[in-house]
Design an enzyme around this catalytic site. Structure first.
Site, mmCIF file in Angstrom:
data_model
loop_
_atom_site.group_PDB
_atom_site.id
_atom_site.type_symbol
_atom_site.label_atom_id
_atom_site.label_comp_id
_atom_site.label_asym_id
_atom_site.label_seq_id
_atom_site.Cartn_x
_atom_site.Cartn_y
_atom_site.Cartn_z
ATOM 1 N N HIS A 135 66.049 -0.005 9.143
ATOM 2 C CA HIS A 135 66.720 -0.798 8.105
ATOM 3 C C HIS A 135 68.192 -0.956 8.482
ATOM 4 O O HIS A 135 68.915 0.030 8.632
ATOM 5 C CB HIS A 135 66.593 -0.113 6.747
ATOM 6 N N CYS A 146 69.130 -4.631 2.998
ATOM 7 C CA CYS A 146 68.722 -5.602 4.015
ATOM 8 C C CYS A 146 67.438 -6.344 3.640
ATOM 9 O O CYS A 146 67.266 -7.514 3.980
ATOM 10 C CB CYS A 146 68.525 -4.903 5.359
ATOM 11 N N CYS A 147 66.502 -5.691 2.974
ATOM 12 C CA CYS A 147 65.202 -6.322 2.702
ATOM 13 C C CYS A 147 64.718 -6.129 1.272
ATOM 14 O O CYS A 147 63.612 -6.564 0.923
ATOM 15 C CB CYS A 147 64.143 -5.791 3.673
ATOM 16 N N GLN A 352 27.264 -21.190 9.127
ATOM 17 C CA GLN A 352 27.114 -22.638 9.227
ATOM 18 C C GLN A 352 26.373 -23.042 10.503
ATOM 19 O O GLN A 352 25.783 -24.106 10.591
ATOM 20 C CB GLN A 352 28.487 -23.312 9.180
ATOM 21 N N ASP A 461 40.127 -15.176 16.563
ATOM 22 C CA ASP A 461 39.445 -14.983 15.273
ATOM 23 C C ASP A 461 39.150 -13.497 15.058
ATOM 24 O O ASP A 461 38.078 -13.131 14.588
ATOM 25 C CB ASP A 461 38.148 -15.801 15.240
#
Length: 600
Positions: A135, A146-147, A352, A461
Site C-alpha cells: 500500500h 491509496c485504495c 451447444q 477459457d
C-alpha cells in the site's frame, strides 16, 4: 563440543548482535483500534541482523525497549506517500510491513530514509513470503488512503518494484514440474507431443494397458517434405510465378501446376487463395510479421491464427458427399478410431455442441466421448479442440485418444475422469476438503498452464467448469475449443467473438487481446472459485457491471478458506497491467512454497 565450533558459534552470535544502523527516528502510533487517534513519538531505532528494535530515548541515552520486530518476519520495506498538509518533521516516511503488523517511521531527511531502506531491504532479502504488492498510502482513520480498503490486512494495490529482484535471490529456481512423492499419484513427468510439421505423433494400438496412452516419445512418422499433421500438401510450383496456397483435399488432383492448399468459407462455399511471399531473408509469409522457413511451418501457424487471412485454416476442402463431415481428415489414419469399437453408455453432460457420454472402447476401457451434432454452431471450436489435443500431452491435461470423423455425429474420444467437472465437485464435496487439498488442486491446474505457456498456447477459457477431477483428486485442464497457438504471446480475437467476462482480464473485454497473462488473470479467478468452493465470481453484479467495476480497480474479496498468502498469489494475477502479472512458472514456485508449509 569442538572448541573451534564453539568459537565460530560465539562469533556468529556476536555478528547477529552487531548494530548495523542506529538513529533517532519518529514513530507513528500503530492504531490498534480502528479509529484511534494518531500520535508520534521519538524512538531510538537499532537494526541488527536478527531484529529491528526501538527504545525510549532521553538525552540520546537508550532507555527501555518499547518494541522489536524479527527480521525474518518482515515482508516489505518501502516509502509511503505523504498525507495532505504534512508538517516539516514528517516529510520522509517509510513503512515496515511484517507478519503481525504495520509500522510507519519517519526519517529526518531523504539521505537517512534511503539509508534505512537500503539496509533493511538487504537484510530481508532472503525472507520467505515477501510481498508482491504493497500500500503506497497510509492506513489512517480505518482505511488505506491509496485504495480506500478498510482492512489492515488487505492486499496491496501497488506493485512492489523491489520484489522481483529480492525474490530471485531468495527462492531457488525449481523444476517446472517438481516431483511430489507421497502427495500425488505417481505419474510420468510432462512429455511434450508437439511434432514438427514434418512429423506426426503415432497412436498406440497395441492390445495392452498402454493402449489408451500416447507413446512417451514422439515417433518420427514422415509423410514427405510437406506433410503437415497428417494433411498432405501437393507442391507443383509454377514457372516464374508466385506460389499460391489453397488448403486442399490431399486425395484430390489438380490440372494446374501450382501449390494446392485450399481454404474456404463453409457457409458460402467460396474458395480463397493467398499468395505466399518471400522476404529478403528468404522467409515465407502471408502477413509480413509472421515469417517461416517452410510451407509446413506456415500452415501450422495459420491453422491456429488468421494473421492476414479472412479466417484461419480450419480443415481441408472435401470433394466427397455433403454428408461426410468436413473434419474427416482430422484422424488421418493416425488418430482415427473405429466407431464400432466404441460402445456409448450414459450421458455425462451436454452443451451447444452436443453431448458428452461415457463409453467403452473395445469393451474394456472407460472413455469420455464428446459428440458434435451436424450443423452445430460450435463445429469450429470442436475442430480446434481436437487439433490442439493432438499436439499436446501432459499429466495435468486431459488425455486425448482419438476421433471418429467419417460420419456424423463426430466423436472426440478422451480419457474418462471419474469425479467430473471441478466446479460441480467443489459445490457438492468442497466442504469435505481441507485447504491444503484445495491448494493442491490449484497447483495441478498451474502445472498444466505452465506447460501450455512454455509451448506458446493460450487457453482463453480457463475456469473451474473446464477442469476435471480424477479419482485421486488431482485436477486436469480440458476444453480446448478456444485455445490458440501463438508466436508472440498475443492473440487478438475477431469482433463479435463470445468470451466469459467474469474470467476475463481488462485487455480482453476492452481490446480483445489475449496472451498467457490473460490466462494468468483467469487462473486467479479459478483459484478464487476453488477456495470459495464453487461460488460465482462477482455474484452480485451482471457482466456490464463487472466490466465497469474491474476497470475501476475493484477485485474479488478474500475467500474465507484462503490464507493471506494464498490470497496474495491470486491477487497478483489481477494486476491491471499484463506485464506486471506473474508467469505460470513464477506462480508454480510461489504455490509450491505454500504447499511445503501446508503439508499435514
Amino acid at each position: 563440543m569442538d572448541p573451534n565450533k564453539m568459537e565460530q558459534s560465539e562469533m556468529d552470535d556476536e555478528m547477529d548482535k552487531k548494530t548495523i544502523l542506529e538513529e533517532l527516528l519518529l514513530k507513528k502510533s500503530q492504531q490498534k483500534k480502528k479509529m484511534s487517534p494518531n500520535n508520534y513519538k521519538e524512538r531510538l531505532f537499532v537494526l541488527t541482523k536478527t531484529n529491528l528494535s526501538y527504545y525510549d530515548c532521553d538525552k540520546m541515552k537508550k532507555g527501555s525497549k518499547k518494541g522489536s520486530i524479527d527480521i525474518k518476519k518482515i515482508r516489505c520495506v518501502e516509502r509511503v506517500n505523504l498525507e495532505e498538509q504534512t508538517p516539516v518533521e514528517r516529510q520522509y516516511p517509510f513503512q515496515i510491513v511484517y507478519k503481525d503488523g504495520l509500522l510507519y517511521v519517519y526519517a529526518s531527511n531523504e539521505e537517512s530514509r534511503s539509508q534505512w531502506l537500503k539496509a533493511l531491504q538487504k537484510e530481508i532479502k532472503g525472507n520467505p513470503h515477501l510481498l508482491i504488492k504493497y500500500h503506497s498510502g497510509f492506513f489512517t482513520d480505518g482505511k488505506f488512503l491509496c485504495c480506500q480498503q478498510s482492512c489492515k490486512a488487505a492486499p496491496g494495490c501497488t506493485l512492489w518494484e523491489e520484489y522481483p529482484n529480492l525474490q530471485v535471490a531468495s527462492i531457488p529456481v525449481k523444476p517446472m514440474f517438481p516431483i511430489t512423492p507421497n502427495r500425488l499419484l505417481k505419474i510420468p513427468r510432462a512429455v511434450a507431443v508437439l511434432p514438427l510439421p514434418e512429423s506426426s505423433p503415432k497412436f498406440t494400438t497395441a492390445e495392452s494397458d498402454s493402449e489408451l496412452r500416447r507413446n512417451s516419445e514422439t515417433d518420427a512418422h514422415t509423410r514427405g517434405e510437406n506433410a503437415v499433421s497428417g494433411i498432405q500438401l501437393k507442391r507443383h510450383v509454377k514457372t516464374q510465378a508466385t506460389p499460391m496456397i489453397s488448403w486442399g483435399d490431399p486425395g484430390s488432383s489438380s490440372s494446374e501446376e501450382e501449390e494446392s492448399l485450399t481454404g474456404y468459407d463453409d457457409k458460402k462455399g467460396s474458395v480463397k487463395h493467398y499468395h505466399v511471399h518471400t522476404n529478403a531473408e528468404n522467409k515465407l509469409y502471408l502477413a509480413e510479421n509472421y515469417c517461416f522457413d517452410s510451407i509446413p511451418q506456415l500452415i501450422y501457424y495459420h491453422q491456429h491464427n488468421s494473421a492476414g487471412m479472412i479466417t484461419r485454416l480450419r480443415h481441408p476442402v472435401s470433394t466427397k458427399a455433403n454428408k461426410v463431415p468436413s473434419t474427416a481428415s482430422l484422424g488421418s489414419g493416425i488418430w482415427e478410431l473405429k466407431r464400432e469399437e466404441i460402445t456409448l453408455l450414459e450421458e455425462l453432460g451436454c452443451g451447444q455442441f452436443g453431448v458428452v457420454r461415457l463409453g467403452k472402447w473395445k469393451g474394456k476401457y472407460d472413455v469420455a466421448v464428446k459428440m458434435i451434432k451436424e450443423g452445430s454452431m460450435s463445429e469450429d471450436e470442436f475442430i480446434q479442440e481436437a487439433q490442439t489435443m493432438m499436439k499436446l500431452s501432459h499429466p495435468k491435461l486431459v488425455k486425448f485418444y482419438g476421433v471418429c470423423t467419417e460420419r456424423y455425429p463426430i466423436y472426440i474420444v478422451t480419457e474418462y475422469i471419474t469425479n467430473g467437472c471441478l466446479l460441480s465437485y467443489l459445490k457438492c464435496h468442497g466442504k469435505e476438503l481441507q485447504p491444503f487439498q484445495l491448494l493442491e488442486m490449484c497447483y495441478n491446474v498451474c502445472e498444466a498452464m505452465a506447460f501450455l505457456e512454455s509451448h506458446q498456447f493460450i487457453h482463453r477459457d480457463l475456469a473451474a467448469r473446464n477442469c476435471l477431477v480424477d479419482s485421486d483428486l488431482s485436477v486436469k485442464v480440458s476444453d480446448f475449443g478456444m485455445t490458440r497457438y501463438v508466436l508472440d504471446d498475443q492473440y487478438v480475437s475477431s469482433i463479435g467473438t463470445k468470451f466469459p467476462i467474469k474470467w476475463s482480464a481488462p485487455e480482453v473485454f476492452h481490446y480483445s487481446k489475449y496472451s498467457s497473462k490473460s490466462d494468468v488473470w483467469a487462473f486467479g479467478i479459478l483459484m478464487w472459485e476453488v477456495f470459495s468452493l464453487g461460488k460465482q465470481p462477482y455474484e452480485l453484479y451482471d457482466n456490464r457491471e463487472v466490466v465497469t467495476k474491474v476497470s475501476q480497480g475493484y477485485r474479488l474479496f478474500r475467500p474465507q478458506l484462503a490464507s493471506d498468502n494464498i490470497y496474495q498469489i491470486m491477487y497478483s494475477c489481477w494486476h491491471e497491467l499484463p506485464e506486471k502479472r506473474p508467469t505460470f512458472h513464477q506462480l508454480l514456485s510461489s504455490i509450491d512454497i505454500l504447499r511445503e508449509d501446508d503439508k499435514p
